[in-house]
Design a protein around this motif. Structure first.
Motif, short mmCIF file in Angstrom:
data_model
loop_
_atom_site.label_atom_id
_atom_site.label_comp_id
_atom_site.label_asym_id
_atom_site.label_seq_id
_atom_site.Cartn_x
_atom_site.Cartn_y
_atom_site.Cartn_z
N LYS A 49 0.04 -8.76 -7.05
CA LYS A 49 0.55 -8.25 -5.78
C LYS A 49 0.75 -9.36 -4.75
O LYS A 49 1.81 -9.47 -4.15
CB LYS A 49 -0.42 -7.21 -5.20
N SER A 50 -0.29 -10.18 -4.56
CA SER A 50 -0.18 -11.25 -3.56
C SER A 50 0.88 -12.25 -3.96
O SER A 50 1.65 -12.74 -3.12
CB SER A 50 -1.51 -11.99 -3.40
N THR A 51 0.93 -12.58 -5.26
CA THR A 51 1.93 -13.54 -5.73
C THR A 51 3.33 -13.00 -5.46
O THR A 51 4.22 -13.74 -5.02
CB THR A 51 1.74 -13.82 -7.23
N ALA A 173 2.09 -7.43 4.59
CA ALA A 173 0.69 -7.32 4.99
C ALA A 173 -0.14 -7.27 3.70
O ALA A 173 -0.09 -6.29 2.96
CB ALA A 173 0.50 -6.06 5.82
N ASP A 174 -0.83 -8.37 3.42
CA ASP A 174 -1.55 -8.48 2.15
C ASP A 174 -3.00 -8.02 2.31
O ASP A 174 -3.85 -8.77 2.76
CB ASP A 174 -1.50 -9.93 1.66
N GLU A 175 -3.27 -6.80 1.96
CA GLU A 175 -4.59 -6.18 2.09
C GLU A 175 -5.19 -6.43 3.48
O GLU A 175 -6.32 -6.91 3.59
CB GLU A 175 -5.54 -6.71 1.00
N PRO A 176 -4.43 -6.11 4.53
CA PRO A 176 -4.87 -6.49 5.88
C PRO A 176 -6.10 -5.76 6.37
O PRO A 176 -6.70 -6.16 7.37
CB PRO A 176 -3.66 -6.12 6.75
#
Ligand SMILES: Nc1ncnc2c1ncn2[C@@H]1O[C@H](COP(=O)(O)OP(=O)(O)OP(=O)(O)O)[C@@H](O)[C@H]1O
Ligand code: SF4
Ligand SMILES: [Mg+2]
Length: 317
Positions: A49-51, A173-176
């Protein structure tokens, strides 16, 4: 005029680990995000996901595939055009403790983008910082302070103000909210929703479980081991998940109403997520899938639209 803001076609990001091994963090995903919507991206830890988010925003170069932003192929942009593009997208990170420079004042953190793009200086810069602090529920007295003087929730607000400074159209928004106390998670989610309404923002909202993105997402994509398994509206995914992996993720969400809980069967997955360096042949989910068939080990199923707006990659359909 199309209502698509971002389209990702066969996007790949592979990491070369040395010794000839390749880690396929993102391995050929397809999806589109409409203007003004929130697209939730979910899946277990390590599924890419982040990648995917970082590659879309240009923090990583893609290995293959196309990223179209407002109809333009981002991979082919150079110089000034490429810089213009990076101004339109920003990222809010998971860890509000690690993502803010501890030696910088809040004012300088928030104004970083303004400085990089030469957008404001002197009084205008300061006014803009005050306005942003106000937009995220902080106040101007906070401008001269340092990150350690703030709580986790407040730091995430600073991170959001920083992302908003250059007026992006699109925010990853990466797991904010994952690192925040449960009591402040809802406040930060509400802030995202308020800002979206006021500023017409489009979000890619990453989370590892479905419960977290349920309320805020218009549509959701479910990833597993670098592949996209299902994409549909939030409503359809909850009412009728089609992919066996989505079904197992959904069954893990506690149901508040005991009558409803009785109707839903808990699907507990066997085994671990396989290594992305050496993924299973065919469908990567087959080693844990309760419905796996012969064909699943031979061929990765293509993503198909099995009903209007409901895309699934599974040989069952
Ligand atoms: N810079 C990197 N170099 C090598 N491998 C990486 C790098 N970044 C990520 N990976 C690997 O790529 C895979 C996907 O990682 P990624 O961080 O994108 O997953 P994720 O879905 O965001 O997981 P999490 O929920 O833990 O944040 C993992 O196996 C990870 O170890
Ligand atoms: S393709 Fe086969 S292994 Fe993969 S999810 Fe569908 S049924 Fe299960
Ligand atoms: Mg991640």
């Amino acid at each position: 005029m199309s209502d698509t803001l971002l389209e990702v076609r066969n996007l790949k990001k592979h990491f070369h680990l040395g010794g000839g091994s390749v880690l396929k963090a993102v391995d050929g995903i397809n999806f589109a995000i409409h203007k003004g919507e929130t697209f939730g991206l979910v899946g277990e830890s390590g599924c890419g996901k982040s990648t995917a988010g970082r590659t879309i925003i240009g923090l990583y170069n893609s290995t293959d595939g196309d990223i179209l932003f407002d109809g333009k192929n981002v991979n082919r942009l150079k110089g000034k055009e490429a810089k213009e593009y990076t101004r339109k997208m920003q990222m809010v990170f998971q860890d509000p403790y690690a993502s803010l420079n501890p030696r910088m004042t809040v004012e300088n953190i928030i104004a970083e983008g303004l400085d990089i793009h030469n957008l404001a200086s002197g009084k205008a810069r300061r006014e803009r910082v005050y306005e942003l602090l106000d937009a995220v529920g902080l106040n101007k007295e906070h401008a001269s302070r340092f990150p350690h003087e703030f709580s986790g929730g407040q730091r995430q607000r600073i991170g959001i103000a920083r992302a908003l400074a250059i007026e992006p159209q699109f925010i990853v928004a990466d797991e904010p909210i994952s690192a925040l106390d449960v009591s402040v998670q809802a406040q930060v989610v509400n802030l995202f929703a308020k800002l979206q309404k006021e500023r017409g923002l489009t979000y890619l909202f990453i989370a590892h479980d479905l419960a977290m993105v349920k309320h805020i997402s218009d549509r959701i994509g479910v990833m597993y081991l670098g592949k996209m398994m299902e994409v549909t509206t939030s409503h359809m995914l909850y009412a009728k998940p089609l992919h066996p992996y989505s079904q197992s993720l959904l069954s893990a969400i506690p149901v508040p109403d005991p009558k409803e809980a009785g109707k839903r069967e808990r699907i507990v997955l066997q085994g671990e997520v396989p290594s992305p360096v050496n993924p299973p042949s065919g469908c990567p989910f087959r080693t844990r899938c309760p419905h796996a068939m012969e064909v699943c080990s031979q061929k990765m199923p293509d993503m198909q639209e099995v009903e209007p707006g409901h895309f699934v990659a599974c040989h069952l359909y």
